[in-house]
Design a protein around this motif. Structure first.
Motif, short mmCIF file in Angstrom:
data_model
loop_
_atom_site.label_atom_id
_atom_site.label_comp_id
_atom_site.label_asym_id
_atom_site.label_seq_id
_atom_site.Cartn_x
_atom_site.Cartn_y
_atom_site.Cartn_z
N GLY A 1 0.82 -1.22 0.00
CA GLY A 1 0.00 0.00 0.00
C GLY A 1 0.84 1.26 0.00
N ILE A 2 1.92 1.25 0.79
CA ILE A 2 2.81 2.41 0.83
C ILE A 2 3.43 2.65 -0.55
CG2 ILE A 2 4.99 3.28 1.75
CD1 ILE A 2 4.33 1.81 4.37
N GLY A 3 3.94 1.59 -1.15
CA GLY A 3 4.61 1.72 -2.44
C GLY A 3 3.67 2.13 -3.56
N VAL A 4 2.53 1.46 -3.66
CA VAL A 4 1.59 1.75 -4.73
C VAL A 4 0.95 3.13 -4.54
CG1 VAL A 4 -0.59 1.06 -5.79
CG2 VAL A 4 1.12 -0.67 -5.22
N GLY A 5 0.64 3.47 -3.30
CA GLY A 5 0.07 4.79 -3.03
C GLY A 5 1.03 5.91 -3.41
N PHE A 6 2.29 5.73 -3.06
CA PHE A 6 3.30 6.73 -3.40
C PHE A 6 3.44 6.88 -4.91
CE2 PHE A 6 7.66 7.95 -4.45
CZ PHE A 6 7.79 9.12 -3.71
N ILE A 7 3.51 5.76 -5.62
CA ILE A 7 3.66 5.80 -7.07
C ILE A 7 2.43 6.42 -7.73
CG2 ILE A 7 3.82 4.35 -9.13
CD1 ILE A 7 5.54 2.42 -7.49
N ALA A 8 1.25 6.07 -7.23
CA ALA A 8 0.03 6.63 -7.79
C ALA A 8 -0.01 8.14 -7.62
CB ALA A 8 -1.20 5.99 -7.13
N GLY A 9 0.41 8.61 -6.46
CA GLY A 9 0.46 10.06 -6.23
C GLY A 9 1.53 10.73 -7.06
N LEU A 10 2.61 10.02 -7.29
CA LEU A 10 3.75 10.59 -8.02
C LEU A 10 3.46 10.77 -9.50
CD1 LEU A 10 6.79 11.40 -7.86
CD2 LEU A 10 7.32 9.02 -8.40
N VAL A 11 2.89 9.75 -10.13
CA VAL A 11 2.69 9.81 -11.59
C VAL A 11 1.25 10.09 -11.99
CG1 VAL A 11 4.63 8.28 -11.97
CG2 VAL A 11 2.35 7.32 -11.80
N GLY A 12 0.35 10.16 -11.00
CA GLY A 12 -1.01 10.57 -11.30
C GLY A 12 -1.90 9.50 -11.91
N SER B 1 -5.39 -0.08 1.90
CA SER B 1 -6.11 1.21 1.85
C SER B 1 -5.51 2.22 2.82
CB SER B 1 -7.59 1.00 2.18
OG SER B 1 -8.22 0.21 1.22
N LEU B 2 -5.29 1.79 4.05
CA LEU B 2 -4.80 2.71 5.08
C LEU B 2 -3.41 3.26 4.74
CD1 LEU B 2 -5.94 0.91 8.37
CD2 LEU B 2 -6.89 2.98 7.35
N THR B 3 -2.52 2.37 4.34
CA THR B 3 -1.15 2.83 4.09
C THR B 3 -1.04 3.63 2.80
OG1 THR B 3 -0.67 0.67 3.09
CG2 THR B 3 -0.04 0.98 5.39
N SER B 4 -1.81 3.26 1.76
CA SER B 4 -1.77 4.01 0.51
C SER B 4 -2.38 5.39 0.68
CB SER B 4 -2.49 3.24 -0.61
OG SER B 4 -3.87 3.10 -0.32
N TYR B 5 -3.34 5.51 1.59
CA TYR B 5 -3.97 6.81 1.84
C TYR B 5 -2.95 7.81 2.36
CZ TYR B 5 -6.93 10.36 4.01
OH TYR B 5 -7.51 11.55 4.39
N PHE B 6 -2.04 7.34 3.20
CA PHE B 6 -1.04 8.25 3.77
C PHE B 6 0.17 8.45 2.87
CE2 PHE B 6 -3.28 6.80 7.64
CZ PHE B 6 -3.61 8.03 8.17
N SER B 7 0.47 7.46 2.01
CA SER B 7 1.65 7.60 1.17
C SER B 7 1.38 8.35 -0.13
CB SER B 7 2.24 6.22 0.85
OG SER B 7 1.33 5.44 0.10
#
Length: 272
Positions: free
Chosen positions: A14-25, A225-231
């Motif tokens: 979740g941390i990794g995917v959330g960060f990447i999703a936020g990074l590249v949109g 969900s929880l970790t991707s929300y914060f990353s």
């Protein structure tokens, strides 16, 4: 109870995917589905329906993140609520159709379809963006039909649909901000309908003792969900300092490689 090691896997994913999703949109379904498949197989969950479980869990994990994204874009005034409503009615129908089809299809074929879709996405990421004025944009019926088609494909591969909705809206003469905001808004009902579909159509596989409900493995969905929300906000903050366009191409290739790995693993499980 879930093993601590696997709980950490889902949180880290979740941390990794959330960060990447936020990074590249773009959404993280292309990474989450094959990753869930690989981890579920290692954990011994739903061996025969592991792809179905990965799709359903990924869709459930999107509910919270798509709602957060929808609210943020709405507060910024980047949402065309009229068009979002028209497309939402279509994606809900399409999602329910897709999840009904998916429940009746062998996991190998779902993995193959997913891999082909990721191949298409990787190809599109290497194509230049061209926006031309459309002199004949779609009206209500056209938008609803397109929404149904996008909802069907999105639920079959468990993505928010933004990668298809944004280019479509830009072809309908939307500027980038409103295209992204409206696509994010459509993604929320898509996630809800897709989750409901995978829950209902897979209900015979429910095992409360293992925390699986339909085709949804609850611990993975919640932790992801929880970790991707914060990353995800961290990825957004880093986007201005990193080459997002180049990273998006890398993401496309990585998603394709992971999907092929998933396909090979599923075929091996079936043949074995």
């Amino acid at each position: 109870m879930i093993d601590l090691t696997f709980a950490l896997y889902y949180a880290a994913l979740g941390i990794g995917v959330g960060f990447i999703a936020g990074l590249v949109g773009v959404g993280g379904g292309g990474l989450a589905v094959p990753a869930f498949t690989i981890i579920f197989t290692a954990q011994g969950i739903a061996n025969q329906e592991v792809v179905h479980m990965a799709l359903g869990t990924s869709m459930a994990a999107m509910i919270f993140t798509t709602f957060s994204s929808m609210r943020a874009h709405y507060n910024k005034g980047h949402v065309n609520t009229i068009l979002a409503t028209k497309m939402a009615s279509g994606v809900i129908v399409g999602s329910l159709i897709a999840t009904t089809i998916a429940s009746a299809v062998n996991g190998v074929f779902l993995a193959l379809f997913f891999s082909l879709f990721m191949l298409y996405i990787a190809y599109k990421m290497f194509q230049p963006n061209r926006q031309k004025t459309n002199l004949r944009p779609h009206k209500t019926v056209g938008n609803t039909i397109v929404g149904t088609l996008i909802g069907t494909v999105s639920a079959l591969v468990s993505v928010s649909g933004a990668g298809m909705i944004v280019p479509y809206l830009m072809n309908q003469n939307f500027d980038v901000k409103h295209a992204v905001g409206t696509a994010a808004t459509v993604g929320f009902p898509l996630a809800l309908a897709g989750t409901a579909g995978y829950l209902i159509n897979g209900w015979q596989h429910t095992s409360p003792g293992q925390l699986t409900f339909g085709y949804i493995y609850l611990p993975a969905a919640v932790l992801f969900s929880l970790t991707s929300y914060f990353s995800a906000p961290l990825g957004v903050a880093c986007a201005a300092h990193l080459p997002a366009k180049s990273l998006k191409k890398i993401l496309g290739i990585l998603s394709l490689l992971l999907s092929l790995k998933m396909l090979m693993q599923v075929i091996e499980n079936v043949s074995g």
